[in-house]
Design an enzyme around this catalytic site. Structure first.
Site, PDB file in Angstrom:
ATOM      1  N   LYS A 202       3.307  -1.294  -8.090  1.00 23.57           N
ATOM      2  CA  LYS A 202       4.657  -1.022  -8.589  1.00 23.57           C
ATOM      3  C   LYS A 202       5.720  -1.773  -7.820  1.00 23.57           C
ATOM      4  CE  LYS A 202       7.701   0.927 -11.180  1.00 23.57           C
ATOM      5  NZ  LYS A 202       7.800   0.420 -12.534  1.00 23.57           N
TER       6      LYS A 202
ATOM      7  N   ARG B  78       1.285   2.096  -5.914  1.00 27.08           N
ATOM      8  CA  ARG B  78       1.584   1.055  -4.930  1.00 27.08           C
ATOM      9  C   ARG B  78       0.347   0.243  -4.581  1.00 27.08           C
ATOM     10  NH1 ARG B  78       6.297   1.774  -2.391  1.00 27.08           N
ATOM     11  NH2 ARG B  78       5.541   0.474  -0.699  1.00 27.08           N
TER      12      ARG B  78
ATOM     13  N   LYS C 124       4.996  -7.479 -20.463  1.00 25.39           N
ATOM     14  CA  LYS C 124       4.371  -6.158 -20.662  1.00 25.39           C
ATOM     15  C   LYS C 124       2.944  -6.319 -21.185  1.00 25.39           C
ATOM     16  CE  LYS C 124       6.650  -4.936 -18.736  1.00 25.39           C
ATOM     17  NZ  LYS C 124       7.559  -4.749 -17.679  1.00 25.39           N
TER      18      LYS C 124
ATOM     19  N   CYS D 237       0.853  -1.193   0.000  1.00 24.10           N
ATOM     20  CA  CYS D 237       0.000   0.000   0.000  1.00 24.10           C
ATOM     21  C   CYS D 237       0.883   1.234   0.000  1.00 24.10           C
ATOM     22  CB  CYS D 237      -0.864  -0.026   1.241  1.00 24.10           C
ATOM     23  SG  CYS D 237      -1.702  -1.607   1.473  1.00 24.10           S
TER      24      CYS D 237
ATOM     25  N   ASN E  40       1.287  -0.420   5.875  1.00 27.07           N
ATOM     26  CA  ASN E  40       1.692  -1.114   4.646  1.00 27.07           C
ATOM     27  C   ASN E  40       2.540  -2.309   5.070  1.00 27.07           C
ATOM     28  OD1 ASN E  40       2.616  -1.986   2.139  1.00 27.07           O
ATOM     29  ND2 ASN E  40       4.387  -0.609   2.231  1.00 27.07           N
ATOM     30  N   GLY E  41       2.098  -3.515   4.738  1.00 25.57           N
ATOM     31  CA  GLY E  41       2.828  -4.717   5.147  1.00 25.57           C
ATOM     32  C   GLY E  41       1.858  -5.808   5.545  1.00 25.57           C
TER      33      GLY E  41
ATOM     34  N   TRP F  28      -3.635  -1.868  -1.311  1.00 29.62           N
ATOM     35  CA  TRP F  28      -3.575  -3.046  -2.185  1.00 29.62           C
ATOM     36  C   TRP F  28      -3.886  -4.216  -1.266  1.00 29.62           C
ATOM     37  CZ3 TRP F  28      -1.325  -7.794  -2.966  1.00 29.62           C
ATOM     38  CH2 TRP F  28      -1.389  -8.308  -4.268  1.00 29.62           C
TER      39      TRP F  28
ATOM     40  N   GLU G 132       0.615  -8.065 -18.488  1.00 27.55           N
ATOM     41  CA  GLU G 132       0.280  -7.372 -17.236  1.00 27.55           C
ATOM     42  C   GLU G 132      -0.598  -6.151 -17.440  1.00 27.55           C
ATOM     43  OE1 GLU G 132       3.466  -5.625 -14.870  1.00 27.55           O
ATOM     44  OE2 GLU G 132       4.755  -5.622 -16.633  1.00 27.55           O
TER      45      GLU G 132
ATOM     46  N   GLU H 108      10.247 -10.506 -21.661  1.00 27.98           N
ATOM     47  CA  GLU H 108       9.875  -9.159 -21.200  1.00 27.98           C
ATOM     48  C   GLU H 108       8.710  -8.614 -22.016  1.00 27.98           C
ATOM     49  OE1 GLU H 108       9.752  -5.576 -19.085  1.00 27.98           O
ATOM     50  OE2 GLU H 108      10.278  -7.660 -18.626  1.00 27.98           O
TER      51      GLU H 108
ATOM     52  N   HIS I 259       9.036 -29.265 -28.139  1.00 26.85           N
ATOM     53  CA  HIS I 259       8.983 -30.122 -26.945  1.00 26.85           C
ATOM     54  C   HIS I 259       7.670 -29.915 -26.185  1.00 26.85           C
ATOM     55  CE1 HIS I 259      13.113 -31.067 -27.806  1.00 26.85           C
ATOM     56  NE2 HIS I 259      13.407 -29.795 -27.831  1.00 26.85           N
TER      57      HIS I 259
HETATM   58  C1  AGP Z   1       7.143  -5.345 -14.169  1.00 23.22           C
HETATM   59  O1  AGP Z   1       6.519  -4.574 -15.109  1.00 23.22           O
HETATM   60  C2  AGP Z   1       6.448  -5.434 -12.883  1.00 23.22           C
HETATM   61  N1  AGP Z   1       6.145  -4.193 -12.352  1.00 23.22           N
HETATM   62  C3  AGP Z   1       7.110  -6.354 -11.877  1.00 23.22           C
HETATM   63  O2  AGP Z   1       7.266  -7.597 -12.478  1.00 23.22           O
HETATM   64  C4  AGP Z   1       8.463  -5.886 -11.347  1.00 23.22           C
HETATM   65  O3  AGP Z   1       9.436  -5.974 -12.338  1.00 23.22           O
HETATM   66  C5  AGP Z   1       8.871  -6.783 -10.179  1.00 23.22           C
HETATM   67  O4  AGP Z   1       7.910  -6.653  -9.173  1.00 23.22           O
HETATM   68  C6  AGP Z   1      10.258  -6.444  -9.657  1.00 23.22           C
HETATM   69  O5  AGP Z   1      10.288  -5.149  -9.165  1.00 23.22           O
HETATM   70  P1  AGP Z   1      11.709  -4.521  -8.737  1.00 23.22           P
HETATM   71  O6  AGP Z   1      12.556  -4.389  -9.970  1.00 23.22           O
HETATM   72  O7  AGP Z   1      11.351  -3.198  -8.124  1.00 23.22           O
HETATM   73  O8  AGP Z   1      12.306  -5.450  -7.733  1.00 23.22           O
END
Ligand code: AGP
Length: 607
Positions: A602, A28, A483, A2, A101-102, A75, A486, A479, A502
């Protein structure tokens, strides 16, 4: 994961600043929000499920009175998004308000203990035990700081909290254990927040609270103590170098598009690293008996690209490891000769930090690559490098991926030089190409967007996408897949193309779009073989290849042409850009918010 924010102002009401702070922390978590202020000795709370704009409008939060207050954007981990579970949570008498947050792992037993003492709980959250614990301590004549300190000693788990009470209307108590928390000091006020962007509009003078620290904020003063023994902590103010404009959307509709188009700049900054730290990291890596590259999500994909680059340039075997699996797969075998390079843009990802803690306990050398000055990763690393991408707000990592790969490449080149694995000509060639990367990315941004928009339109209703590459391009494929998956929620598969036969080739059917990464390089004949294999089963081929590469173009239904001369080993940086754009354009066409994809946040600071 959060976002928490608190402030005390000399002049004016805090509510508008709290809302602005939460807005900057929305990446967040954004399923519910709440604000508490104290005015004329009365605690007022307004909170509900939903996004900041709609909830604050409906509840007129900006009109709340008071020059002291706290706010939270959520969150959900415990208790579904609902008004009842939104923060702040209070004690039985509604004197104390807490935002958190936690995750409190022992909340069930604490809750039962408090229920046995006559406390009533209204939410399904773990957090609600905190104000009730504080209430218990206050009943035994402790003040807010002492009561919070005592309550915190009962908690097991992670937390960044802020506490206010109508019994002490001039004080905010905040504390952290594992979850990040930063203080901000300005002429007109004092702040605490989960991350710097939230307080940057008001000050560039910050203090990063360390694990196990509690701070008492009052107008014009702050005190920091250790939770373990109450001992005082002296900590100097740090100055934030970047300005708030850099963390704003400027003329872009979304942070994601701004951050994609910022890559030529962030890559140039990524080429201006502090040499002494690159050298230090290089020496540690050179001495390692085994090297592991640790990261989650996009950072894991940077590690996968890094493993190819370290092997090919420096003849160093570096194993990429997914953070959440690290302890299980290598936890028992690593030791004093192991070197762990942890990659994390936020520097706060729970899985990565937990793996790092384990590695340190086994005397391994931990190195860090991060985008966040003052983050926990910088404090637990023997040496670290700041990748200098500038603040990244969009949940989907874009510029931080390309920056991580360009930093890892520079380390690998240093290592190759240190080990004499490349001739001076080869080193010079790679150095020359590296310096060209920002310009290549600039031209890709200029030349491919129109084509990418057309491809997004053509495949708008696709139910599945495949992303395939060989060699280092398998990291680009992964990657690109992440993108698109997500931010558009369309199921996608990505794997090294050689794996198709395979198993995965069984999903290929008529008109299934398959994205192929085809930079010129050592895997050319194999990638052409893979394209033929997949095409023969009716798939539609979308190729990302070098300009004028007729062999690939003839085999493809859609082509995104890339500048000539990009070495295969550096290709993940420019070749991922059209895939970032494809995900962005498809999200727009699907009327989705690319900056705040559902169920994501994030930085993932909880287990
Ligand atoms: C990627 O677009 C995501 N936001 C997520 O996979 C992110 O890369 C992952 O949580 C790692 O975050 P960090 O690089 O801050 O450790």
């Amino acid at each position: 994961m959060c976002g928490i924010f608190g402030c005390i102002l000399r002049e004016g009401s805090v509510a508008p600043q709290i809302l602005d702070g939460l807005k900057r922390l929305e990446y967040r978590g954004y399923d519910s929000i709440g604000v508490a202020t104290i005015h004329s000795g009365t605690l007022e709370i307004r909170k509900d499920k939903g996004r900041i704009d709609e909830v604050s409008k409906a509840l007129k939060i900006s009109e709340m009175k008071g020059s002291l207050g706290i706010g939270h954007t959520r969150w959900a981990t415990h208790g579904a998004p609902h008004m009842i579970n939104a923060h702040p949570h209070t004690d039985s008498k509604r004197n104390i308000a807490v935002i958190h947050n936690g995750v409190i792992e022992n909340f069930m037993e604490l809750k039962q203990e408090l229920i046995d003492k006559g406390h009533d709980f209204i939410s399904k959250t773990d957090t609600e035990v905190i104000p009730h614990l504080i209430e218990e301590e206050i009943q035994s004549k402790k003040n807010l700081k002492e009561a919070t300190l005592a309550a915190l000693k009962r908690l097991v788990g992670s937390y960044a909290i802020a506490v206010i009470s109508s019994l002490e209307p001039d004080t905010i108590i905040c504390a952290r254990h594992e979850s990040p928390l930063v203080l901000g000091i300005s002429e007109n006020g004092i702040y605490c927040a989960s991350d710097v962007p939230a307080i940057r509009p008001y000050t560039n003078k910050v203090i990063y609270l360390r694990n196990g620290e509690l701070s008492t904020l009052k107008l014009g003063s702050y005190e920091i103590i250790r939770i373990s023994d109450g001992s005082p902590v002296e900590r100097a103010l740090e100055e934030i170098k970047w300005n708030i404009e850099e963390a704003e959307k400027q003329d872009y509709d979304h942070y994601m598009s701004k951050e994609i188009y910022e890559q030529p700049i962030s890559l140039r900054n990524g080429l201006r690293l502090q040499e002494q730290y690159v050298d230090l990291i290089t020496q540690f890596l050179d001495r390692g008996k085994e090297v592991l590259l640790l990261g989650a999500g996009t950072s894991n994909h940077s590690c996968i690209a890094g493993s190819y680059i370290f092997s090919k340039l420096a003849r160093l075997t570096a194993f990429p490891v997914i953070s959440s699996e690290f302890i299980e797969v290598y936890g028992s075998s690593i030791g004093i000769d192991s070197v762990i390079l942890a990659v994390s843009q936020s520097g706060e990802t729970y899985d990565t930090l937990k793996a790092v803690d384990h590695a340190r306990l086994r005397a391994a050398t931990v190195l860090g690559l991060t985008n966040t000055v003052g983050s926990t990763l910088t404090r637990v690393s023997r040496a670290y490098i700041i990748q200098q991408s500038g603040p990244e707000i969009g949940v989907a990592a874009t510029k931080t991926f390309t920056s991580q790969v360009i930093v890892l490449t520079q380390i690998a080149l240093k290592l190759a030089k240190l080990r004499g694995k490349l001739s001076q000509d080869e080193l010079d060639d790679y150095e020359k190409s590296l310096q060209q990367i920002p310009d290549w990315v600039d031209s890709v941004l200029g030349s491919t967007n129109k084509k990418v928009k057309a491809i997004a339109k053509k495949y708008l209703n696709t139910k599945l996408f495949l992303f395939l590459g060989r060699g280092i391009s398998s990291s680009t494929a992964m990657e690109g897949r992440l993108k698109l998956l997500e931010i558009t929620y369309v199921p996608c598969l990505a794997y090294p193309a050689g794996e198709s036969k395979h198993g995965p080739i069984s999903v290929v059917e008529d008109k299934l779009p398959c994205v192929f990464l085809c930079p010129r390089g050592s895997t050319r004949s194999e990638i052409i073989g893979s394209i033929m294999e997949i095409k023969a089963r009716g798939a539609l081929i979308i190729s990302i290849c070098e300009e004028g590469d007729s062999e690939i173009i003839q085999l493809s239904d859609d082509v995104i042409e890339m500048p000539k001369g990009i070495p295969d080993l550096l290709s993940p940086i420019p070749y991922v850009v059209p895939l970032q754009l494809l995900a962005y354009e498809l999200a727009l066409l699907k009327k989705l918010d690319p900056d705040k994809p559902r169920n994501l946040a994030k930085s993932v600071t909880v287990p």
